[in-house]
Design a protein around this motif. Structure first.
Motif, PDB file in Angstrom:
ATOM      1  N   ILE A 175       0.828  -1.207   0.000  1.00 41.28           N
ATOM      2  CA  ILE A 175       0.000   0.000   0.000  1.00 41.28           C
ATOM      3  C   ILE A 175       0.861   1.254   0.000  1.00 41.28           C
ATOM      4  O   ILE A 175       0.595   2.217  -0.735  1.00 41.28           O
ATOM      5  CB  ILE A 175      -0.956  -0.012   1.212  1.00 41.28           C
ATOM      6  CG1 ILE A 175      -1.906  -1.208   1.118  1.00 41.28           C
ATOM      7  CG2 ILE A 175      -1.744   1.293   1.288  1.00 41.28           C
ATOM      8  CD1 ILE A 175      -2.770  -1.405   2.345  1.00 41.28           C
ATOM      9  N   ALA A 176       1.917   1.253   0.816  1.00 38.89           N
ATOM     10  CA  ALA A 176       2.782   2.438   0.887  1.00 38.89           C
ATOM     11  C   ALA A 176       3.431   2.717  -0.461  1.00 38.89           C
ATOM     12  O   ALA A 176       3.528   3.876  -0.886  1.00 38.89           O
ATOM     13  CB  ALA A 176       3.848   2.232   1.963  1.00 38.89           C
ATOM     14  N   PRO A 193     -11.618  -3.468   6.772  1.00 42.49           N
ATOM     15  CA  PRO A 193     -11.475  -3.599   8.227  1.00 42.49           C
ATOM     16  C   PRO A 193     -10.474  -2.604   8.789  1.00 42.49           C
ATOM     17  O   PRO A 193      -9.714  -1.952   8.054  1.00 42.49           O
ATOM     18  CB  PRO A 193     -11.001  -5.043   8.402  1.00 42.49           C
ATOM     19  CG  PRO A 193     -10.350  -5.380   7.112  1.00 42.49           C
ATOM     20  CD  PRO A 193     -11.113  -4.647   6.050  1.00 42.49           C
ATOM     21  N   THR A 194     -10.456  -2.506  10.104  1.00 45.42           N
ATOM     22  CA  THR A 194      -9.703  -1.449  10.781  1.00 45.42           C
ATOM     23  C   THR A 194      -8.228  -1.421  10.416  1.00 45.42           C
ATOM     24  O   THR A 194      -7.670  -0.358  10.128  1.00 45.42           O
ATOM     25  CB  THR A 194      -9.857  -1.601  12.305  1.00 45.42           C
ATOM     26  OG1 THR A 194     -11.247  -1.637  12.634  1.00 45.42           O
ATOM     27  CG2 THR A 194      -9.212  -0.434  13.032  1.00 45.42           C
ATOM     28  N   GLY A 195      -7.540  -2.569  10.442  1.00 44.27           N
ATOM     29  CA  GLY A 195      -6.113  -2.595  10.139  1.00 44.27           C
ATOM     30  C   GLY A 195      -5.809  -2.130   8.735  1.00 44.27           C
ATOM     31  O   GLY A 195      -4.837  -1.390   8.504  1.00 44.27           O
ATOM     32  N   VAL A 200      -3.905   2.228   4.907  1.00 49.19           N
ATOM     33  CA  VAL A 200      -4.123   3.120   3.762  1.00 49.19           C
ATOM     34  C   VAL A 200      -4.058   4.575   4.187  1.00 49.19           C
ATOM     35  O   VAL A 200      -3.464   5.414   3.497  1.00 49.19           O
ATOM     36  CB  VAL A 200      -5.463   2.804   3.073  1.00 49.19           C
ATOM     37  CG1 VAL A 200      -5.672   3.736   1.878  1.00 49.19           C
ATOM     38  CG2 VAL A 200      -5.520   1.350   2.620  1.00 49.19           C
ATOM     39  N   GLN A 201      -4.679   4.894   5.327  1.00 48.58           N
ATOM     40  CA  GLN A 201      -4.637   6.277   5.795  1.00 48.58           C
ATOM     41  C   GLN A 201      -3.203   6.738   6.030  1.00 48.58           C
ATOM     42  O   GLN A 201      -2.831   7.861   5.685  1.00 48.58           O
ATOM     43  CB  GLN A 201      -5.461   6.418   7.069  1.00 48.58           C
ATOM     44  CG  GLN A 201      -6.970   6.415   6.807  1.00 48.58           C
ATOM     45  CD  GLN A 201      -7.769   6.609   8.077  1.00 48.58           C
ATOM     46  OE1 GLN A 201      -7.542   5.915   9.074  1.00 48.58           O
ATOM     47  NE2 GLN A 201      -8.714   7.518   8.051  1.00 48.58           N
ATOM     48  N   ALA A 202      -2.384   5.876   6.615  1.00 47.15           N
ATOM     49  CA  ALA A 202      -0.981   6.239   6.858  1.00 47.15           C
ATOM     50  C   ALA A 202      -0.239   6.444   5.541  1.00 47.15           C
ATOM     51  O   ALA A 202       0.564   7.376   5.402  1.00 47.15           O
ATOM     52  CB  ALA A 202      -0.308   5.148   7.687  1.00 47.15           C
ATOM     53  N   ALA A 203      -0.514   5.586   4.558  1.00 50.00           N
ATOM     54  CA  ALA A 203       0.170   5.688   3.269  1.00 50.00           C
ATOM     55  C   ALA A 203      -0.252   6.916   2.477  1.00 50.00           C
ATOM     56  O   ALA A 203       0.495   7.401   1.627  1.00 50.00           O
ATOM     57  CB  ALA A 203      -0.085   4.426   2.448  1.00 50.00           C
TER      58      ALA A 203
END
Length: 317
Positions: A175-176, A193-195, A200-203
């Protein structure tokens, strides 16, 4: 509410059933856009939100898919165990808190597990409009990959990639790497799901905020710091209606408002959709949502999951 008939139930993958809902008189249903959901009244008095996964061009039915989550809040289990083809079921008209951006030059669609439901409708809508897109669908293995029949032709399309990680994230989608660069006019949409959502949000942290779109689907509600710590008994001051509503330490703001007979729109009741967003001008809510940014939390709150940290909290209601 619409009273619809369950025309068919289809096994889509391990633990996943899809439900086709139709008007019993054969009439067309209210139109919807890709990313929309309906609220479904489930046997036992529960109400749950499910994304529509059929193409928006369909007007004769709504199709939803439900993952049976034994450790969930009971809604999916009731759908799997109690709903049968031919049953009547009540649903809301479609709502959309996860729409496609009209100005996107290219859309990157990311789905994890059952989060494929709104993403699948987006893919088909973008294709029908002749717009640029790509899809990455992440699952554990083929047996848990929903809608394989609908993907049968799409998997030959280089724009579609299905990733199986066999329970090891290092074997799945990078993803990153995928989101390492942002091109002008590019938008990303993700659901799962949460993980998966956190990854994705971090990337996508360096992407423009207006180009990042997401919806939590089937995730556990945020863990509130209630247990006698973060929230306190206090009052809600409603500035527009000039009312004072008491709130207990263990109550959400929504529960307190309902107990006082105050109507307030809500949908997921887990801090995931934003339907219950309200503006506040004083006090300190305890935010427990997945949706609001730090800046937005300075004057907005999702009342379905928020409590009062320091009151009174003044709401524009």
């Amino acid at each position: 509410m619409l009273k619809l008939r369950v025309r068919s139930i289809t096994h889509e993958a391990e633990g996943i059933l899809s439900y086709e809902l139709v008007d019993p008189s054969g009439r067309g249903l209210p139109r919807f856009e890709a990313g929309a959901h309906i609220d479904v009244r489930i046997p036992g008095g529960l109400s749950r939100r499910y994304s529509l996964c059929n193409p928006p061009t369909d007007t004769d039915c709504y199709r939803i898919a439900v993952l049976n989550a034994p450790d969930g809040r009971g809604g999916s289990r009731a759908m799997h165990e109690k709903v049968r083809a031919g049953d009547w079921i009540e649903v809301s008209e479609p709502h959309n808190f996860f729409p496609l951006a009209a100005n996107a030059k290219h859309s990157v669609l990311l789905a994890g597990g059952i989060g494929i439901t709104p993403i699948l409708a987006m893919m088909e809508d973008l294709e029908a409009q002749g717009r640029s897109w790509e899809l990455h669908y992440c699952t554990r293995d083929a047996s848990r990959t929903a809608f394989l029949r609908r993907f049968a032709s799409a998997t030959a399309d280089p724009r579609v990639t299905i990733h199986h990680d066999e329970g090891d994230p290092s074997k799945g989608l990078n993803i990153a790497g995928l989101l390492s660069q942002h091109e002008e006019g590019e938008h990303v949409y993700f659901c799962g799901p949460t993980g998966f959502m956190a990854a994705v949000q971090a990337a996508a942290e360096h992407w423009p905020r207006e180009a990042v779109h997401f919806e939590y689907f089937g995730a556990e509600p945020p863990k509130a710091s209630v247990a006698g710590q973060g929230a306190h008994a206090s009052e809600l001051h409603l500035s527009r209606s000039d009312r004072v509503v008491p709130i207990e330490a263990g109550q959400t703001i929504l529960d307190a408002l309902r107990a006082a007979g105050v109507e307030c729109e809500s949908s997921c009741e887990a801090g995931m959709c934003g339907a219950c967003k309200a503006t506040y001008s004083a006090g300190t809510p305890e935010h427990n949502d997945y949706v609001l940014s730090d800046d937005e939390r300075r004057n907005q709150v999702l009342v379905c999951c928020a409590r009062v940290s320091k009151g009174p909290v003044v709401l524009e209601l």
